[in-house]
Design a protein around this motif. Sequence first.
Motif, PDB file in Angstrom:
ATOM      1  N   VAL A   1      68.594  33.846  -4.058  1.00 26.06           N
ATOM      2  CA  VAL A   1      68.264  33.864  -5.486  1.00 26.06           C
ATOM      3  C   VAL A   1      67.063  34.759  -5.751  1.00 26.06           C
ATOM      4  CG1 VAL A   1      67.444  32.438  -7.403  1.00 26.06           C
ATOM      5  CG2 VAL A   1      69.314  31.621  -5.964  1.00 26.06           C
ATOM      6  N   ILE A   2      66.025  34.606  -4.935  1.00 19.18           N
ATOM      7  CA  ILE A   2      64.829  35.446  -5.112  1.00 19.18           C
ATOM      8  C   ILE A   2      65.161  36.917  -4.885  1.00 19.18           C
ATOM      9  CG2 ILE A   2      62.537  35.937  -4.185  1.00 19.18           C
ATOM     10  CD1 ILE A   2      62.245  32.956  -3.599  1.00 19.18           C
ATOM     11  N   THR A   3      65.998  37.193  -3.878  1.00 15.19           N
ATOM     12  CA  THR A   3      66.386  38.584  -3.613  1.00 15.19           C
ATOM     13  C   THR A   3      67.132  39.187  -4.787  1.00 15.19           C
ATOM     14  OG1 THR A   3      66.519  38.123  -1.240  1.00 15.19           O
ATOM     15  CG2 THR A   3      67.650  40.078  -2.045  1.00 15.19           C
ATOM     16  N   PHE A   4      68.038  38.420  -5.373  1.00 16.27           N
ATOM     17  CA  PHE A   4      68.794  38.949  -6.509  1.00 16.27           C
ATOM     18  C   PHE A   4      67.884  39.188  -7.715  1.00 16.27           C
ATOM     19  CE2 PHE A   4      71.414  38.394 -10.338  1.00 16.27           C
ATOM     20  CZ  PHE A   4      72.362  39.378 -10.116  1.00 16.27           C
ATOM     21  N   VAL A   5      66.939  38.276  -7.937  1.00 18.38           N
ATOM     22  CA  VAL A   5      66.013  38.453  -9.065  1.00 18.38           C
ATOM     23  C   VAL A   5      65.111  39.660  -8.827  1.00 18.38           C
ATOM     24  CG1 VAL A   5      64.102  37.401 -10.319  1.00 18.38           C
ATOM     25  CG2 VAL A   5      66.097  36.021  -9.713  1.00 18.38           C
ATOM     26  N   LEU A   6      64.635  39.823  -7.594  1.00 21.10           N
ATOM     27  CA  LEU A   6      63.758  40.953  -7.296  1.00 21.10           C
ATOM     28  C   LEU A   6      64.509  42.276  -7.236  1.00 21.10           C
ATOM     29  CD1 LEU A   6      61.414  39.475  -4.526  1.00 21.10           C
ATOM     30  CD2 LEU A   6      60.893  39.859  -6.939  1.00 21.10           C
ATOM     31  N   SER A   7      65.820  42.227  -7.007  1.00 19.12           N
ATOM     32  CA  SER A   7      66.578  43.474  -6.896  1.00 19.12           C
ATOM     33  C   SER A   7      66.627  44.242  -8.211  1.00 19.12           C
ATOM     34  CB  SER A   7      68.006  43.180  -6.424  1.00 19.12           C
ATOM     35  OG  SER A   7      68.696  42.377  -7.377  1.00 19.12           O
ATOM     36  N   LEU A   8      66.570  43.524  -9.340  1.00 18.48           N
ATOM     37  CA  LEU A   8      66.624  44.210 -10.633  1.00 18.48           C
ATOM     38  C   LEU A   8      65.395  45.082 -10.866  1.00 18.48           C
ATOM     39  CD1 LEU A   8      68.093  41.279 -12.764  1.00 18.48           C
ATOM     40  CD2 LEU A   8      69.296  43.101 -11.547  1.00 18.48           C
ATOM     41  N   PRO A   9      64.149  44.546 -10.750  1.00 18.23           N
ATOM     42  CA  PRO A   9      62.996  45.459 -10.864  1.00 18.23           C
ATOM     43  C   PRO A   9      62.926  46.466  -9.723  1.00 18.23           C
ATOM     44  CG  PRO A   9      62.263  43.260 -10.232  1.00 18.23           C
ATOM     45  CD  PRO A   9      63.710  43.137 -10.608  1.00 18.23           C
ATOM     46  N   LEU A  10      63.488  46.117  -8.548  1.00 19.70           N
ATOM     47  CA  LEU A  10      63.467  47.068  -7.445  1.00 19.70           C
ATOM     48  C   LEU A  10      64.347  48.277  -7.745  1.00 19.70           C
ATOM     49  CD1 LEU A  10      62.458  47.687  -4.626  1.00 19.70           C
ATOM     50  CD2 LEU A  10      64.396  46.420  -3.689  1.00 19.70           C
ATOM     51  N   VAL A  11      65.506  48.043  -8.366  1.00 20.53           N
ATOM     52  CA  VAL A  11      66.368  49.163  -8.769  1.00 20.53           C
ATOM     53  C   VAL A  11      65.647  50.050  -9.778  1.00 20.53           C
ATOM     54  CG1 VAL A  11      68.471  49.742 -10.044  1.00 20.53           C
ATOM     55  CG2 VAL A  11      68.551  48.019  -8.249  1.00 20.53           C
ATOM     56  N   TRP A  12      64.955  49.421 -10.735  1.00 20.81           N
ATOM     57  CA  TRP A  12      64.204  50.189 -11.726  1.00 20.81           C
ATOM     58  C   TRP A  12      63.089  50.997 -11.056  1.00 20.81           C
ATOM     59  CZ3 TRP A  12      64.174  52.300 -16.242  1.00 20.81           C
ATOM     60  CH2 TRP A  12      62.972  52.608 -16.894  1.00 20.81           C
ATOM     61  N   ALA A  13      62.412  50.396 -10.077  1.00 19.81           N
ATOM     62  CA  ALA A  13      61.345  51.108  -9.365  1.00 19.81           C
ATOM     63  C   ALA A  13      61.910  52.281  -8.562  1.00 19.81           C
ATOM     64  CB  ALA A  13      60.601  50.136  -8.442  1.00 19.81           C
ATOM     65  N   VAL A  14      63.065  52.086  -7.919  1.00 24.56           N
ATOM     66  CA  VAL A  14      63.678  53.176  -7.157  1.00 24.56           C
ATOM     67  C   VAL A  14      64.089  54.314  -8.086  1.00 24.56           C
ATOM     68  CG1 VAL A  14      65.662  53.790  -5.724  1.00 24.56           C
ATOM     69  CG2 VAL A  14      64.432  51.671  -5.292  1.00 24.56           C
ATOM     70  N   LEU A  15      64.607  53.973  -9.266  1.00 24.18           N
ATOM     71  CA  LEU A  15      64.980  55.009 -10.231  1.00 24.18           C
ATOM     72  C   LEU A  15      63.761  55.831 -10.659  1.00 24.18           C
ATOM     73  CD1 LEU A  15      67.033  56.362 -12.100  1.00 24.18           C
ATOM     74  CD2 LEU A  15      66.603  54.542 -13.772  1.00 24.18           C
ATOM     75  N   LEU A  16      62.643  55.145 -10.941  1.00 24.30           N
ATOM     76  CA  LEU A  16      61.429  55.864 -11.326  1.00 24.30           C
ATOM     77  C   LEU A  16      60.896  56.722 -10.180  1.00 24.30           C
ATOM     78  CD1 LEU A  16      59.497  53.175 -13.418  1.00 24.30           C
ATOM     79  CD2 LEU A  16      60.899  55.089 -14.240  1.00 24.30           C
ATOM     80  N   LEU A  17      60.962  56.189  -8.950  1.00 23.93           N
ATOM     81  CA  LEU A  17      60.504  56.967  -7.802  1.00 23.93           C
ATOM     82  C   LEU A  17      61.363  58.206  -7.593  1.00 23.93           C
ATOM     83  CD1 LEU A  17      59.655  54.149  -5.225  1.00 23.93           C
ATOM     84  CD2 LEU A  17      58.043  55.640  -6.413  1.00 23.93           C
ATOM     85  N   LEU A  18      62.685  58.051  -7.758  1.00 25.77           N
ATOM     86  CA  LEU A  18      63.574  59.201  -7.597  1.00 25.77           C
ATOM     87  C   LEU A  18      63.405  60.204  -8.728  1.00 25.77           C
ATOM     88  CD1 LEU A  18      66.881  57.497  -6.393  1.00 25.77           C
ATOM     89  CD2 LEU A  18      65.284  58.849  -5.041  1.00 25.77           C
TER      90      LEU A  18
END
Length: 553
Positions: free
Chosen positions: A149-166
Amino acid sequence: MASSEEPNKPANIYDSSSASPTQPLLSKPYPVPSIEEQDPYSTAPQSEPDRTQFLQITYHYGPRPFKDLPFLILFLLISLCTFGFGIFSVAHHNSNYSSVSSFSYDPSSSSCVRSSISSHVSSFARFGFSNFGSSSKSGFIRGLIWVLVITFVLSLPLVWAVLLLLKYYTKQLVYASLPFFIVIPIGVNVYWFVACTVKSSCSNALPLAYRILVMLFVFLIIGVIVWIFVLNWHRVELTINIISVASNALSRNLGLFGVVPCFKIGLLVYYVPIVVFLVFARLNGKIVPRESNGEYYCAWKRDGWVPAYYALAILAMLWSATVMVEAKAYVISGTIAQWYFSKDDSTPKRKLRSSLRNAFGPSAGTICFSGLLICVVHLVRAAVDSARREDTSGIVKVVLRCCVNVFLSAIEFLNKFTINFAAITGEAYCTCARMTYELLRRNLLSTVFVETISTRLLGGIIFVLSAIYAVVVCAILNGVSDLGVYSYYISLLAWALLMVVLGFFVHLLDNVIDTIYVCYAIDRDRGEVCKAEVHDVYVQLPISRSHRTPLNV
């Protein structure tokens, strides 16, 4: 395709008075005569062009006519038959299927009759609840649920962070991830060698000389990977710029993150009743007497229409899955194309809604046609793979299998860009396939370059990020709990979940890269520059020798 009043049409950078008489690449009739056979200075009247020649390609903003309607009607008919016969199977199922053992053969009536209910009751009693879980297993399940559950919740901001980094720090992220492509295989190789040496059973089964040979062979493969990186270093630089441009385009169309997952949710909703229908279809039949070695017994006999319904339902599920994939690619392509062909930085309003309306409206038949083609390709490839596992003898069979696989891969490759053209122009599938052929025939090398290197580089990045996350999760679990070896299992599942979520992001970015490439090729064909930042990057792509640039961009 587009009228003179279409909105957001970019201005031509070329003066019409000095335009070359050569036609754009994609507006030539098909087949196209070679350039050597054409005399650009000839004053003789040209023959009337073929009615099937391609028009000036651009995004079609206006109302679109319905295309490939027979395939849409066929898809709807198969879906309606699947649900209709499924409802029939639920309404007419035989509840005696689970109690066949309680029936016995009656010689007087030559039929099967229920002997007693004791066996049925006893068989039902065997499915009681039992306390099979210990404290360690309950702790493992509880920890697994919390971590996922925590991984799925954290994956959403992580995807956004990866998009900004890219988008802003593509080069730094890629260069930071590249060493892990080498370090991780080296670590696994060394760990395997040490673990096998320490463990007696492994060291006895595999002598030291063989272990050293295997380790050296793996190091040789790693060396080849390093050599490939060094040899293609200039391509890595170009791929970094391509990923940065695609990330910028995706950040301008964030609505895709909310709409694209809905396709998979819709497919799941479509699958659930079909799975229920398949379960109830097994219950349609009756208990009949059978003879074996002169003795009669009772067995279950399915109705004759059940196997045919199984085939129909499986076909509907496979076709709907490929239709979902093609519809998703269509919506992404249509949305990104509207952003690309917009003037300056102005973004058309309701571009995502327009793409959805076209996908489930005028181009629904084209999407169904494309999905059916890919479904057939997957079925044929599965049949070829199955035949290879059963029998591999004969050089002729091996050659035929290789030819079939090459042909199927070519169809998939052509179809991948055909759906891009369908989303941009709104034309029928065959017309878009001819447009795609004209494009790929002149830009095959650059297309392969964009498709392969960017995908593998993005896949490596998300693998490294997921592996780092899994290591952190494992360290936290070992520090705050006493799960022992179960912490490694939980970390592995967390790694797999994060890989799935980030894989969705990479797949979305891959579709954006392909769409931008097609839009760039159309720009070159028209002699215009809609997005200068895209041309600055994509103009560096290698071009095949057969390419002829009609206008000196």
